[in-house]
Design an enzyme around this catalytic site. Structure first.
Site, mmCIF file in Angstrom:
data_model
loop_
_atom_site.group_PDB
_atom_site.id
_atom_site.type_symbol
_atom_site.label_atom_id
_atom_site.label_comp_id
_atom_site.label_asym_id
_atom_site.label_seq_id
_atom_site.Cartn_x
_atom_site.Cartn_y
_atom_site.Cartn_z
ATOM 1 N N ARG A 91 -11.477 16.168 7.224
ATOM 2 C CA ARG A 91 -12.026 16.917 6.217
ATOM 3 C C ARG A 91 -13.373 16.944 6.482
ATOM 4 O O ARG A 91 -13.992 16.874 7.592
ATOM 5 C CB ARG A 91 -12.720 15.670 5.017
ATOM 6 C CG ARG A 91 -11.124 14.537 5.048
ATOM 7 C CD ARG A 91 -11.123 13.685 3.892
ATOM 8 N NE ARG A 91 -10.339 12.377 4.176
ATOM 9 C CZ ARG A 91 -9.944 11.269 4.063
ATOM 10 N NH1 ARG A 91 -10.809 11.383 3.205
ATOM 11 N NH2 ARG A 91 -9.190 10.657 4.444
ATOM 12 N N ARG A 111 -2.705 -2.680 -3.103
ATOM 13 C CA ARG A 111 -4.080 -1.061 -3.218
ATOM 14 C C ARG A 111 -3.462 0.054 -4.059
ATOM 15 O O ARG A 111 -2.323 0.563 -3.655
ATOM 16 C CB ARG A 111 -3.730 -0.888 -1.460
ATOM 17 C CG ARG A 111 -5.195 -0.136 -2.050
ATOM 18 C CD ARG A 111 -4.919 0.794 -0.306
ATOM 19 N NE ARG A 111 -6.323 1.950 0.030
ATOM 20 C CZ ARG A 111 -5.844 3.199 0.136
ATOM 21 N NH1 ARG A 111 -5.367 3.539 0.993
ATOM 22 N NH2 ARG A 111 -6.977 4.230 0.713
ATOM 23 N N GLU A 170 -8.352 -4.713 5.707
ATOM 24 C CA GLU A 170 -7.581 -4.616 3.800
ATOM 25 C C GLU A 170 -7.256 -5.147 3.284
ATOM 26 O O GLU A 170 -6.827 -6.311 2.508
ATOM 27 C CB GLU A 170 -7.788 -2.954 3.685
ATOM 28 C CG GLU A 170 -9.095 -2.192 4.042
ATOM 29 C CD GLU A 170 -8.635 -0.849 4.751
ATOM 30 O OE1 GLU A 170 -8.393 -0.582 4.928
ATOM 31 O OE2 GLU A 170 -9.294 -0.004 3.478
ATOM 32 N N HIS A 201 -12.912 3.972 -0.093
ATOM 33 C CA HIS A 201 -13.181 1.999 1.758
ATOM 34 C C HIS A 201 -13.797 0.863 0.566
ATOM 35 O O HIS A 201 -13.945 -0.010 1.717
ATOM 36 C CB HIS A 201 -14.132 2.658 1.800
ATOM 37 C CG HIS A 201 -13.069 3.572 3.129
ATOM 38 N ND1 HIS A 201 -13.563 4.651 3.804
ATOM 39 C CD2 HIS A 201 -11.581 4.068 3.479
ATOM 40 C CE1 HIS A 201 -12.830 6.351 4.538
ATOM 41 N NE2 HIS A 201 -11.497 5.478 4.578
ATOM 42 N N ASN A 219 0.997 -0.917 -0.170
ATOM 43 C CA ASN A 219 -0.256 -0.054 -0.295
ATOM 44 C C ASN A 219 0.715 1.081 0.053
ATOM 45 O O ASN A 219 1.539 1.500 0.802
ATOM 46 C CB ASN A 219 -0.597 0.049 1.621
ATOM 47 C CG ASN A 219 -2.017 1.348 1.701
ATOM 48 O OD1 ASN A 219 -1.520 2.000 0.770
ATOM 49 N ND2 ASN A 219 -2.904 0.746 2.139
#
Ligand code: AMP
Length: 397
Positions: free
Chosen positions: A241, A91, A384, A180, A7
């Site tokens: 965010r 990823r 993940e 996601h 990743n």
């Protein structure tokens, strides 16, 4: 069979080497400050022993070289020979509309990935750099791209088209993509196992609540609606965010503060959310502490977050015509019982009845609802990396 999961961020690289028999990592770690001063690789063995390697790591190829050296180290490595690594799963943040599933990487896929850079200028270039570095250091080993966006490609146009001139979708690819996806897919599959029901028969709402947070409505195993949109800025208020805003606020602030495009983007991504509201931190642990000490803005940030999650859960139950289970995952979802309890309060209308005792759990796969709760509430730690490894295995076997 052992699969390496990579990743890549712009200056970081996370990796896990997973034994596909046990499904456990036998070596993992993080390279930080790639291309910067003070770059470092922190490697952990399968038993958790930590090794810190400080070196000049000027680019992703050097980073991969160091990772591979760590993995075959006679002292703390995970394998004797790199030949034991049968495939690499990467990823990749944005697959646009080109990728609705994971794919084996070839030249055509590399070209298509480059086409997606426009949609994720910060994320896709380091992902591509990581793939190229692995191709160079491990030639001939099959590599697979697993996309954050792929799981959401089952959304229908009434979910993903915005109220903009249709030509903007055609010209610029402006639509909801969702993110996601690997996490939402993984926890939904685990939920079906936990509930002992076929995924195809379930209506699930998956709440991935971490520093970045998104919620997905999953009907019959397919994503039909999700809270992140064209970019991962949309939806819930997050650590830093803003989440969904009246779009006029963006231009208003831009004019008032004299921000250029880059500055307004930085502001919305890094200075807003729970950090901006609380003025304390982007980390929910710090915010919880401050709220408990009576800090009004910290309490407000927690209240907004819970309110936002409730809003999405309610609307997603509405579009699915009900919900069988709500899943909590990621940093906050797995570890913050108070936040889960706040979200699940006054949800009797959906048949949600939380067991406050069971809900004390952290980072364990547990059904935390009462025996008579019509809608189940599940805590499922996301994984993940394992999901990427499983998809890589499926494609390369
Ligand atoms: P993630 O992005 O999934 O790694 O989640 C990171 C976030 O999880 C952190 O910023 C924290 O706000 C939150 N988190 C982790 N542990 C806890 C905890 N014990 N209580 C509340 N929040 C937590």
């Amino acid at each position: 069979m052992k699969i390496l999961v990579i990743n890549c961020g712009s200056s970081s690289l996370k990796y896990q080497l997973i034994d596909m028999v046990t499904k456990n990592p036998i070596g993992k770690g993080l390279v930080e400050r790639i291309g910067l001063q003070g770059s470092v690789l922190t490697h952990r063995t399968g038993s958790g022993e930590k090794v810190v390697i400080k070196d000049e790591i000027s680019n992703h190829t050097v980073a991969i070289k160091l990772v591979l050296e760590a993995l075959v180290s006679p002292e703390y490595g995970a394998v004797q020979d790199l030949k034991e690594i049968s495939a690499i799963g990467h990823r990749v943040v944005h697959g646009g509309e080109k990728f609705s599933t994971s794919v084996i990487i070839d030249d055509a896929v590399m070209e298509a990935l480059k086409d997606c850079i426009e949609l994720a200028p910060l994320h896709n270039p380091p992902n591509i750099a990581g793939i190229k570095a692995c191709q160079k250091m491990m030639p001939g080993v099959p590599q697979v791209a697993v996309f954050d966006t792929a799981f959401h490609q089952t959304m229908q146009p009434d979910s993903y088209i915005y109220g903009l001139p249709y030509e903007y979708y055609e010209k610029y690819g402006i639509r909801k993509y969702g993110f996601h996806g690997t996490s939402h897919k993984y926890v939904s599959q685990r939920a079906a196992i936990l509930l002992r029901k076929p995924l195809e028969e379930l209506k699930l709402i998956s709440c991935h609540l971490g520093n970045g947070a998104s919620i997905t409505a999953i009907k019959g195993g397919k994503s039909i609606e999700t809270s992140m949109g064209f970019t991962p800025l949309d939806g819930l208020m997050m650590g830093t965010r803003s989440g969904t805003l009246d779009p006029a606020i963006v231009t208003y602030i831009q004019c008032r503060e004299n921000y250029n495009c880059e500055q307004i983007n930085d502001f919305l991504n890094n200075k807003c959310g729970a950090l901006g509201v609380s003025g304390v931190s982007s980390d929910f642990r710090d915010i919880e502490v401050a709220a408990a000490q009576g800090n009004y803005r910290a309490k407000l940030a927690l209240d907004i977050f819970e309110h936002d999650v409730k809003l999405f859960v309610g609307s997603y139950a509405a579009i699915m015509g009900g919900v069988d289970a709500i899943i909590f995952t990621a940093g906050v979802g797995e570890n913050a019982p108070n936040t889960r309890a706040g979200i699940c309060s006054n949800m009797d209308y959906l048949g949600i009845s939380l067991d406050l005792e069971k809900n004390k759990v952290r980072s364990e796969e547990v059904d935390v609802s009462k025996a008579d709760s019509r809608c189940r509430v599940l805590v499922i730690p996301t994984n993940e990396e394992l999901m990427i490894a499983l998809e890589t295995l499926e494609l390369t076997q």
